[in-house]
Scaffold this motif. Structure first.
Motif, short mmCIF file in Angstrom:
data_model
loop_
_atom_site.label_atom_id
_atom_site.label_comp_id
_atom_site.label_asym_id
_atom_site.label_seq_id
_atom_site.Cartn_x
_atom_site.Cartn_y
_atom_site.Cartn_z
N GLU A 80 73.18 78.91 -1.66
CA GLU A 80 71.97 78.70 -0.88
C GLU A 80 71.65 77.21 -0.82
OE1 GLU A 80 68.86 81.05 -2.45
OE2 GLU A 80 69.77 82.96 -1.89
N PHE A 81 71.06 76.80 0.30
CA PHE A 81 70.69 75.39 0.48
C PHE A 81 69.37 75.11 -0.21
CE2 PHE A 81 73.89 75.77 3.64
CZ PHE A 81 74.38 74.49 3.86
N SER A 82 69.28 73.97 -0.86
CA SER A 82 68.03 73.57 -1.50
C SER A 82 67.77 72.10 -1.19
CB SER A 82 68.08 73.79 -3.02
OG SER A 82 69.15 73.04 -3.59
N LEU A 83 66.50 71.74 -1.15
CA LEU A 83 66.10 70.37 -0.85
C LEU A 83 66.50 69.46 -2.01
CD1 LEU A 83 64.55 68.50 1.14
CD2 LEU A 83 62.49 69.02 -0.18
N ALA A 110 70.28 78.27 7.74
CA ALA A 110 69.28 77.76 6.81
C ALA A 110 68.30 76.83 7.52
CB ALA A 110 69.97 77.03 5.66
N LEU A 111 68.80 76.02 8.46
CA LEU A 111 67.93 75.15 9.25
C LEU A 111 66.92 75.97 10.03
CD1 LEU A 111 67.22 72.41 10.69
CD2 LEU A 111 69.01 73.02 12.35
N LEU A 112 67.38 77.03 10.67
CA LEU A 112 66.49 77.85 11.49
C LEU A 112 65.43 78.54 10.64
CD1 LEU A 112 69.00 79.50 13.99
CD2 LEU A 112 67.76 77.34 14.19
N ASP A 113 65.75 78.80 9.39
CA ASP A 113 64.81 79.47 8.49
C ASP A 113 63.70 78.55 7.99
OD1 ASP A 113 66.03 81.91 8.69
OD2 ASP A 113 67.22 81.69 6.85
N LEU A 114 63.87 77.23 8.13
CA LEU A 114 62.88 76.29 7.61
C LEU A 114 61.51 76.51 8.24
CD1 LEU A 114 64.80 72.90 7.38
CD2 LEU A 114 64.23 74.47 5.53
N PRO A 172 60.69 78.86 11.64
CA PRO A 172 61.10 79.57 12.86
C PRO A 172 60.21 79.31 14.07
CG PRO A 172 61.19 81.02 10.95
CD PRO A 172 60.48 79.77 10.51
N SER A 173 59.01 78.81 13.84
CA SER A 173 58.08 78.60 14.95
C SER A 173 58.34 77.28 15.70
CB SER A 173 56.63 78.61 14.45
OG SER A 173 56.37 77.49 13.62
N LYS A 174 59.14 76.39 15.12
CA LYS A 174 59.34 75.07 15.72
C LYS A 174 60.58 75.02 16.60
CE LYS A 174 56.88 72.05 12.52
NZ LYS A 174 56.97 70.84 11.67
N ASP A 175 60.49 74.23 17.67
CA ASP A 175 61.66 73.92 18.47
C ASP A 175 62.58 73.02 17.65
OD1 ASP A 175 60.40 75.29 20.50
OD2 ASP A 175 59.65 73.48 21.48
N ILE A 176 63.88 73.14 17.88
CA ILE A 176 64.85 72.35 17.13
C ILE A 176 65.78 71.65 18.11
CG2 ILE A 176 66.66 72.37 15.37
CD1 ILE A 176 65.43 74.88 14.24
N PHE A 177 66.08 70.39 17.81
CA PHE A 177 66.92 69.57 18.67
C PHE A 177 68.01 68.90 17.84
CE2 PHE A 177 62.61 69.79 20.21
CZ PHE A 177 62.76 70.10 21.55
N LEU A 178 69.10 68.55 18.49
CA LEU A 178 70.18 67.84 17.81
C LEU A 178 71.04 67.13 18.85
CD1 LEU A 178 73.14 69.55 18.22
CD2 LEU A 178 71.81 71.20 16.89
N HIS A 179 71.81 66.16 18.38
CA HIS A 179 72.84 65.53 19.21
C HIS A 179 74.21 65.99 18.73
CE1 HIS A 179 69.72 62.51 20.40
NE2 HIS A 179 70.44 62.48 21.51
N VAL A 180 75.10 66.20 19.66
CA VAL A 180 76.47 66.56 19.32
C VAL A 180 77.39 65.95 20.37
CG1 VAL A 180 76.38 68.73 20.63
CG2 VAL A 180 78.03 68.47 18.77
#
Length: 203
Positions: free
Chosen positions: A10-13, A155-159, A161-169
């Protein structure tokens, strides 16, 4: 198999004090971060070990792209990581990081880096948005192909769920694009010009 891996990794901070006294772990995480943004770190005119040191100083530090760094450990090894920050603060953080690098450079190295940074920045699709921004995601080379990248995105999406998420690829990184699209990310191209590094969003 995926469920077994997830249960043990599991991911942890990451807290700064976790790596302050563990130089080897800090170096390994710094190398993972470097691999996550190889195009950027390759323009810094410093030896590889100095770049890792620079990245290590920024891990879990305020005002950097790795301030909020989440790490997954599997069988005692850091196998994957991701970091995120508020999308609205992305430009400010990137300016601060660039200034930090410039302060570490000497002589012609400063001018070389600034010229390379201008060229690099021109390849990145601009982003003006509110929500979360995924600034880094990496899986250690020996653990690729085992599902850790998908676990990181989940895990990112679980941080929040109500927020929009953006990234560069990178547009030519087809495996990464397909991974993000599996989780509902979509391209944000709104012009005829195609940036080498494009924005994907999940809104």
């Amino acid at each position: 198999m995926m469920e077994q891996i997830l249960a043990r990794s599991e991911f942890s901070l990451l807290k700064r004090e976790e790596i302050s006294a563990d130089g080897n772990r800090r170096d390994n995480l710094a190398e993972l971060v470097r691999l996550a943004a190889l195009d950027f770190y390759s323009i810094i005119p410093l030896p590889a070990h100095e770049i890792r040191c620079l990245i290590g100083d920024q891990l879990s530090s305020p005002g950097t792209e790795t301030e909020h760094l989440y790490v997954a450990r599997h069988e005692g090894e850091d196998v994957a990581l991701f970091s995120c920050l508020p999308a609205a603060g992305l430009d400010r953080v990137r300016r601060e990081v660039a200034l930090t690098i410039i302060r570490r450079l000497q002589g012609a190295g400063k001018a070389t880096f600034m010229t390379s940074l201008q060229r690099y920045s021109a390849t990145i699709q601009p982003l003006v948005a509110d929500g979360l921004y995924l600034s880094r995601l990496a899986v250690s080379p020996g653990n690729r192909g085992k599902g850790f990248g998908a676990i990181a995105v989940a895990a990112l999406l679980d941080l929040d769920p109500s927020k929009d998420i953006f990234l560069h690829v990178r547009r030519d990184n087809t495996s990464a694009v397909k991974l993000y699209e599996r989780f509902g990310f979509k391209k944000m191209d709104k012009t005829d010009y195609q940036f080498a590094s494009m924005v994907l969003s999940r809104t």
